[in-house]
Design a protein around this motif. Structure first.
Motif, PDB file in Angstrom:
ATOM      1  N   LYS A  79       0.803  -1.232   0.000  1.00 31.62           N
ATOM      2  CA  LYS A  79       0.000   0.000   0.000  1.00 31.62           C
ATOM      3  C   LYS A  79       0.837   1.285   0.000  1.00 31.62           C
ATOM      4  O   LYS A  79       0.601   2.185  -0.790  1.00 31.62           O
ATOM      5  CB  LYS A  79      -0.952  -0.015   1.205  1.00 31.62           C
ATOM      6  N   GLU A  80       1.806   1.361   0.887  1.00 29.75           N
ATOM      7  CA  GLU A  80       2.563   2.615   1.012  1.00 29.75           C
ATOM      8  C   GLU A  80       3.510   2.885  -0.161  1.00 29.75           C
ATOM      9  O   GLU A  80       4.123   3.941  -0.236  1.00 29.75           O
ATOM     10  CB  GLU A  80       3.308   2.689   2.351  1.00 29.75           C
ATOM     11  N   ALA A 108      -9.028   0.076  -8.372  1.00 32.67           N
ATOM     12  CA  ALA A 108      -7.821   0.768  -8.858  1.00 32.67           C
ATOM     13  C   ALA A 108      -7.026  -0.146  -9.784  1.00 32.67           C
ATOM     14  O   ALA A 108      -6.475   0.319 -10.783  1.00 32.67           O
ATOM     15  CB  ALA A 108      -6.961   1.218  -7.679  1.00 32.67           C
ATOM     16  N   ASN A 159       5.756   4.409  -8.952  1.00 33.98           N
ATOM     17  CA  ASN A 159       5.348   3.858 -10.258  1.00 33.98           C
ATOM     18  C   ASN A 159       5.696   2.374 -10.406  1.00 33.98           C
ATOM     19  O   ASN A 159       6.016   1.896 -11.492  1.00 33.98           O
ATOM     20  CB  ASN A 159       5.991   4.685 -11.373  1.00 33.98           C
ATOM     21  N   ARG A 177       2.368   2.312  -3.466  1.00 32.79           N
ATOM     22  CA  ARG A 177       1.538   2.444  -4.668  1.00 32.79           C
ATOM     23  C   ARG A 177       1.526   3.879  -5.153  1.00 32.79           C
ATOM     24  O   ARG A 177       1.845   4.802  -4.412  1.00 32.79           O
ATOM     25  CB  ARG A 177       0.090   2.023  -4.354  1.00 32.79           C
ATOM     26  N   GLY A 178       1.108   4.052  -6.407  1.00 35.32           N
ATOM     27  CA  GLY A 178       0.925   5.399  -6.945  1.00 35.32           C
ATOM     28  C   GLY A 178       2.081   5.851  -7.808  1.00 35.32           C
ATOM     29  O   GLY A 178       3.042   5.130  -8.048  1.00 35.32           O
ATOM     30  N   LYS A 179       1.942   7.079  -8.272  1.00 37.04           N
ATOM     31  CA  LYS A 179       2.869   7.623  -9.261  1.00 37.04           C
ATOM     32  C   LYS A 179       4.263   7.914  -8.704  1.00 37.04           C
ATOM     33  O   LYS A 179       5.233   7.945  -9.448  1.00 37.04           O
ATOM     34  CB  LYS A 179       2.278   8.883  -9.885  1.00 37.04           C
ATOM     35  N   GLU A 180       4.380   8.138  -7.408  1.00 40.85           N
ATOM     36  CA  GLU A 180       5.687   8.479  -6.846  1.00 40.85           C
ATOM     37  C   GLU A 180       6.727   7.399  -7.139  1.00 40.85           C
ATOM     38  O   GLU A 180       7.820   7.688  -7.613  1.00 40.85           O
ATOM     39  CB  GLU A 180       5.581   8.699  -5.336  1.00 40.85           C
TER      40      GLU A 180
END
Length: 162
Positions: free
Chosen positions: A85-86, A124, A93, A88-91
């Protein structure tokens, strides 16, 4: 430092910890390690058929996985796409990098059709696959040899040559 590499049975316990935590605790998917014996036999289940299994490590910690099961001469299934979880996302990628490595592997190894199954609560994940040109297909359209997982209820397809 982020590193992505192929992983084998030596990493089974780390893989199991990562994946079961996400499945059971984060998304309440009713699945156990008994439902996923492949996680204890990574080499036999993934590599032996011509697939692979990759892990993403940040400072030595396993934070993401993706695997490929080759089930026909030019067809394979994505399995075990999970990112902690921590991370995930664009940071970071990570999911995108993992998918790109898997697709490059497919292109290098003559795999033209990529399928996957997932669960509808993973909204998501579905958006991620759609952004990467996967099309949702009916279960009836899956190849006969597609390795079904009992929890999966949404299926996607990507043709790499189109």
């Amino acid at each position: 430092m982020l590193e992505i590499k192929t992983i084998n049975n030596i990493y089974s316990e780390s893989v199991i910890d990562l994946i079961l935590n996400i499945q059971q605790k984060e998304f309440n998917v009713p699945i156990t390690i008994e439902d996923q014996p492949d996680l204890k036999q990574i080499e036999e289940f993934y590599f032996a058929s011509g697939g692979s299994f990759w892990g993403t490590f940040i400072n030595g910690e396993l934070v993401g996985t993706i695997a490929l099961v080759k089930f026909d001469e030019n067809a394979a299934a994505i399995r075990k796409m999970f990112v902690k979880k921590e991370f995930r996302g664009k940071e970071h990628n990570i999911a995108q990098k993992l998918l790109e490595i898997l697709i490059a592997y497919c292109n290098e190894n003559g795999i033209e059709e990529v399928y996957l199954g997932t669960v509808s609560i993973l909204k998501a994940a579905l958006r991620f696959y759609e952004r990467n040109h996967f099309k949702i297909i009916d279960k009836e359209l899956l190849p006969v040899k597609f390795p079904l997982m009992s929890a999966d209820n949404v299926f996607c397809f990507l043709h790499l040559k189109s």
